[in-house]
Design a protein around this motif. Structure first.
Motif, PDB file in Angstrom:
ATOM      1  N   TYR A 161      -4.173 -33.386 -20.567  1.00  0.00           N
ATOM      2  CA  TYR A 161      -3.169 -34.231 -21.201  1.00  0.00           C
ATOM      3  C   TYR A 161      -2.360 -34.909 -20.099  1.00  0.00           C
ATOM      4  O   TYR A 161      -1.783 -34.235 -19.253  1.00  0.00           O
ATOM      5  CB  TYR A 161      -2.261 -33.383 -22.099  1.00  0.00           C
ATOM      6  N   LYS A 162      -2.361 -36.229 -20.124  1.00  0.00           N
ATOM      7  CA  LYS A 162      -1.633 -37.019 -19.128  1.00  0.00           C
ATOM      8  C   LYS A 162      -1.992 -36.591 -17.706  1.00  0.00           C
ATOM      9  O   LYS A 162      -1.127 -36.409 -16.853  1.00  0.00           O
ATOM     10  CB  LYS A 162      -0.128 -36.933 -19.360  1.00  0.00           C
ATOM     11  N   GLY A 163      -3.258 -36.368 -17.474  1.00  0.00           N
ATOM     12  CA  GLY A 163      -3.738 -36.011 -16.145  1.00  0.00           C
ATOM     13  C   GLY A 163      -3.541 -34.564 -15.744  1.00  0.00           C
ATOM     14  O   GLY A 163      -3.859 -34.171 -14.632  1.00  0.00           O
TER      15      GLY A 163
END
Length: 64
Positions: free
Chosen positions: A16-18
């Motif tokens: 999630y988000k990197g």
């Protein structure tokens, strides 16, 4: 909600988000299980009851 069935030693990997987090089933017994969670230190991992307690404390502090 995604519902999965996993055996002991199996993992679920989420990104999630990197940020990558891994949840591993360490032990599965009748009625309970032990999970291992690998996540960077920047990710806060809490049990649901602790989140609920923290929200209740914050609400009480706001009322004061």
């Amino acid at each position: 909600m995604l519902v999965l069935t996993r055996r002991e030693g199996r993992r679920v990997v989420m990104t999630y988000k990197g940020v990558t987090m891994t949840i591993e089933v360490l032990e599965a017994r009748r009625g309970s299980s032990r999970l291992g969670i690998e996540a960077p230190g920047s990710v806060e991992v809490l049990r649901e009851e602790l989140v609920n307690d923290a929200a209740a404390v914050a609400a009480r502090e706001e009322q004061s």
